[in-house]
Design a protein around this motif. Structure first.
Motif, PDB file in Angstrom:
ATOM      1  N   ILE A  66       0.739  -1.070  -0.136  1.00  0.00           N
ATOM      2  CA  ILE A  66      -0.114   0.076  -0.024  1.00  0.00           C
ATOM      3  C   ILE A  66       0.510   1.315   0.311  1.00  0.00           C
ATOM      4  O   ILE A  66       0.326   1.889  -1.128  1.00  0.00           O
ATOM      5  N   CYS A  70       1.539   4.212  -3.157  1.00  0.00           N
ATOM      6  CA  CYS A  70       0.739   5.447  -3.135  1.00  0.00           C
ATOM      7  C   CYS A  70       1.826   6.679  -3.134  1.00  0.00           C
ATOM      8  O   CYS A  70       1.919   7.241  -4.333  1.00  0.00           O
ATOM      9  N   LEU A  97       0.554  -4.608  -5.609  1.00  0.00           N
ATOM     10  CA  LEU A  97      -0.647  -4.861  -4.905  1.00  0.00           C
ATOM     11  C   LEU A  97      -0.951  -6.170  -4.808  1.00  0.00           C
ATOM     12  O   LEU A  97      -1.294  -6.996  -3.987  1.00  0.00           O
TER      13      LEU A  97
END
Length: 301
Positions: A66, A70, A97
């Motif tokens: 995650i 980002c 992911l």
């Protein structure tokens, strides 16, 4: 898939995808800075701790995936090479992911890699109809990036099922926990730094070429590099095969020498003929596989 995709997409679109993949390889280090190697080594030595390590690895890598995704999004917002490349970065970044779902480290530790190889091969074959149906030209580059994801998820589910079915891990005992992950990270950091040096050596050239020469040149270069990676596949397979045996032989110098010598001999037996064939026939192989539009990749290979 590589042959068809290059023939229909062309060098420029392939260069866009390859440049984005080169950049994303650095973000992959956030998820796996050597964690797989440490977990594989420890489970090879102590198979009874497979549930503990699987819980730690899933929990930690989900969190890191995650964070990594980002960071990719923030990097894409800079639009250093335009909106098309930024879009491809985000779309290919979705694959980050999926990294936590990869249990190859566990199968390697238990010397059951055949299941992973078979699952990958089957779902790779199943991808072919989707590729032929969805990708027909350079305008379909977004589809080319997205279409493998359902197959990757399905392959991961099959491997999960196999691990449970053969009692490599007990899913009922798995927990989401970060407790005890710091020692894993601490041991993995030196490996992560080593992987960073390797990435700088192998991937920075494509990134610089993208800024200096454009996507078409990156397409030629990445095609030659892809063929080279195929030629080195036996060496990576040998490395993964021998790693569990070397890990278990940690307390026996004699066993370490015997296994290391056997491994080195196999590298020589595979390496010399493969190098000779690639040097002599490389440019002809490129033309045969990818057509005259990739002829400039031949001398690079």
């Amino acid at each position: 898939t590589s042959i068809y995709s290059r023939r229909v997409l062309g060098a420029t679109a392939i260069g866009e995808v390859a440049w984005s993949a080169s950049v994303l390889s650095y973000f992959t280090l956030v998820i796996n800075p050597g964690l797989d190697t440490i977990a594989q080594r420890d489970v090879a030595r102590e198979p009874g701790r497979a549930n503990e390590y699987t819980s730690k690895m899933l929990s930690l890598r989900i969190l890191l995936a995650i964070v990594s995704f980002c960071l990719v999004g923030l990097f894409a917002l800079l639009r250093l090479r335009g909106p098309q490349i930024s879009l491809l970065l985000v779309l290919q970044g979705i694959g980050l992911l999926l990294v936590p779902l990869n249990l190859s480290w566990l199968l390697l530790a238990r010397e059951r890699m055949g299941a992973q190889v078979l699952a990958n091969a089957v779902f790779l074959l199943l991808q072919l109809p989707a590729l032929f149906l969805l990708v027909h030209g350079p305008a379909d580059v977004v589809r080319y990036v997205l279409y493998p994801y359902p197959f990757l998820i399905a392959a991961a589910c099959v491997v999960f099922w196999y691990a449970a079915r053969h009692e490599l891990v007990d899913w009922r005992q798995l927990r989401i926990t970060l407790q005890g992950t710091w020692p894993l990270i601490r041991e993995a950091v030196p490996l992560g730094l080593s992987q960073m040096a390797i990435l700088l050596y192998f991937n920075s050239d494509a990134i610089f070429l993208g800024f200096m020469q454009g996507d078409t040149v990156v397409g030629f270069y990445s095609t030659a590099y892809r063929l080279w990676s195929y030629a080195t596949f036996p060496f990576s397979t040998l490395s993964q095969t021998y790693f569990p045996s070397l890990a278990r032989a940690g307390g026996s110098p004699e066993a370490q020498r015997r296994i290391s010598s056997e491994y080195a001999r196999l590298l020589l037996w595979f390496g010399l003929p493969i190098s000779a064939v690639c040097w002599a026939l490389g440019r002809y192989i490129v033309r045969l596989l990818y057509g005259n539009q990739f002829a400039e990749s031949g001398p690079l290979f």
